[in-house]
Write an enzyme that holds these catalytic residues in place. Sequence first.
Site, PDB file in Angstrom:
ATOM      1  N   GLU A  62       0.821  -1.227   0.000  1.00 29.81           N
ATOM      2  CA  GLU A  62       0.000   0.000   0.000  1.00 29.81           C
ATOM      3  C   GLU A  62       0.845   1.263   0.000  1.00 29.81           C
ATOM      4  OE1 GLU A  62      -0.783  -2.693   1.689  1.00 29.81           O
ATOM      5  OE2 GLU A  62      -2.780  -3.198   0.954  1.00 29.81           O
ATOM      6  N   HIS A 131     -11.341  -5.137   7.658  1.00 25.74           N
ATOM      7  CA  HIS A 131     -11.687  -4.812   6.271  1.00 25.74           C
ATOM      8  C   HIS A 131     -12.765  -3.740   6.196  1.00 25.74           C
ATOM      9  CE1 HIS A 131      -9.316  -8.292   5.237  1.00 25.74           C
ATOM     10  NE2 HIS A 131      -9.489  -8.058   3.961  1.00 25.74           N
TER      11      HIS A 131
END
Lengths: 331, 320
Positions: A62, A131
């Site tokens: 990321e 999530h």
Amino acid sequence: MQQLTFGEAVRQALVEEMRRDPAVFLAGEGVGVSIHDNPKAPTYGLLQMFSPERVKDTPVSEAAIAGLAVGAAVMGLRPVVEIMFSPFLTIASDQIVNHAAKLRYLSGGKSRFPLVVRVKAGSGAGAGCQHIHNLEAWMAHCPGLKVVFPSTPGDAKGLLKTAIRDDNPVIFFEDMVLGLVPGPVPGEEVEHLVPIGKADVKRLGRDVTIVAWGRPVLEALKAAEQLAAENGVEAEVLDLRTLAPLDRDALLRSVRKTGRLVVVHDANKTGGFGAEIAATVAEEAFPSLKAPIRRVAALDIPVPFSPPLAQYGIPDAARIITAVKELVNLH
Amino acid sequence: MITSTKKIDLLESMLLVRRFEEKLTEMSRAGERIAGMVILCTGQEAVAAGVCRALEPEDVIISNHRSHGHLLAKGAPPGPVMAEILGRRTGCNKGKSGTLHIAVPEVNALCTTTVVGGGIPIAVGTAFAAQYQRRPVVTTCFFGDGAADEGSFHEALNLAALWHLPVIFVCENNAWAGAQRHEEHTLVQDIATRALGYGMTGHVVDGNDAVAVYEATREARRRCLEGKGPVLLEMKTYRWRGHSEFDRQLYQPKEEIAAWMERCPIKLLQEALLAEGVLTYAVVAEMEDRARRTVEEAVAFAMNSPWPEPEEALENVFCD
């Protein structure tokens, strides 16, 4: 008008902008070859339609994905990168918070960073709290970032197209729960650009203003219809669509008209963006208020997995109706 | 092969950086002239000059908190750089950045970041853009040995290698990361060996030898432009001063500093050029003079520049 799901509308925006401007490219984990090989997914088929040069599958990195966007943007490209799920913004956040948001300012206005970070958010999908965690208030807290959170496929398309053309970094939240609900979306024959920073009155009303963004807008509309039918209460539903910059005028105009405010969001209550809305109204439109401001937000808990547990914490039409009834003294 | 003209250029560039930073030390001791932190690269000039003078004007550099050398060697104008350090409106970034984050897009010094390791993923982005635009442009990213412990270093090297990006990662190993010596923060003696883990070329270079740095960079640049992917260069050098000018360096052995000062990069090159007969003492004196004058002019420019109006703080958050 064509009826598209949220994901299809996002894909149409990406296709149109990539065709229009060769500086636009996509990067992220699985944006090309995806394990979620679903025709309703936003980047489905784009690798074949364009090329591996323009649709870049990345490693699970990321920080590198976000840094790629920052560096490519300063060189004149228009990166649209994907961070899979909202909580993973925390891994990318050095590049987003300290770099994308600040480097233009630090350059004294010499550099520009036209990048878009697409990120899945919302409150469903049963994936649990690593999530699902709606961090839009974190992003809106950073000067230099624009934060967009649409609730309809039509807005999603128009706002994403505008975001890609914007010369500033834009964080674009895509609500997972809205993924499969179709709605009207203008096709390629019209230039469908929804401005960033403009709220939308999704329903007119005189008794109370309900402010929301993302999935809760649909719950607010459901609540408004039920309140009108059963109680004769006319709620105005304001879809912010953009959190930063905030459309203060639309917010204050509506509250000055109705005199009551309920803010609804899927993010936790404490420090959520609802607090900012409430504070803005208290500062600017206090004399117009006929009742206290109410926040209907997710509980201050990580999003639990088991469906009854998950459902318990989520703002729905019933909780919105309860809040409105308190304000108009229907109890 | 490096020409004598280029060697003189390297010396001239190092002299300017040294005089510029000595002036900053003097000003920060005087107290009232510099409001914030002063972080210097004194003793590491060979890396700044050797790398940046090996690059072409359109090549991009990404710098870090120890940036003055990189910027000046890349051709940033000393006056506006000094004005930025002093927070003046005529500074490279209108006083928004100060010494720590100066960006000079005019010379393709596109980003300076003070987040340790933060610039490394950005270099992946600028290198990707050059590859995407099919431009013969190389990105060079400077970072320290401490930054090689950050996750961003590993993520960026992996991605750059995977995509064969034209980027030279320059690790300035100056033996100290904050107050930690090399052995206290990593067991790997040479950070360059980490390149292997990413399928990338890595080399250790004598970072006090400006000519060696120049040649290693030219070679890395050539490789990058041939599409052979990124290169990691580890420049072994030494931090003469503390982390910043506030740091009294109590943890740094005096004998260690003295030994490295004996290997002063400016002295090494100057003596070599005198021995080769490329330079005379008279020419060296002229070069010294020129560097001093340039710095005095930069300080005068900065000191005579206005402060920004307070409301200018509101400008440049967003593009219009």
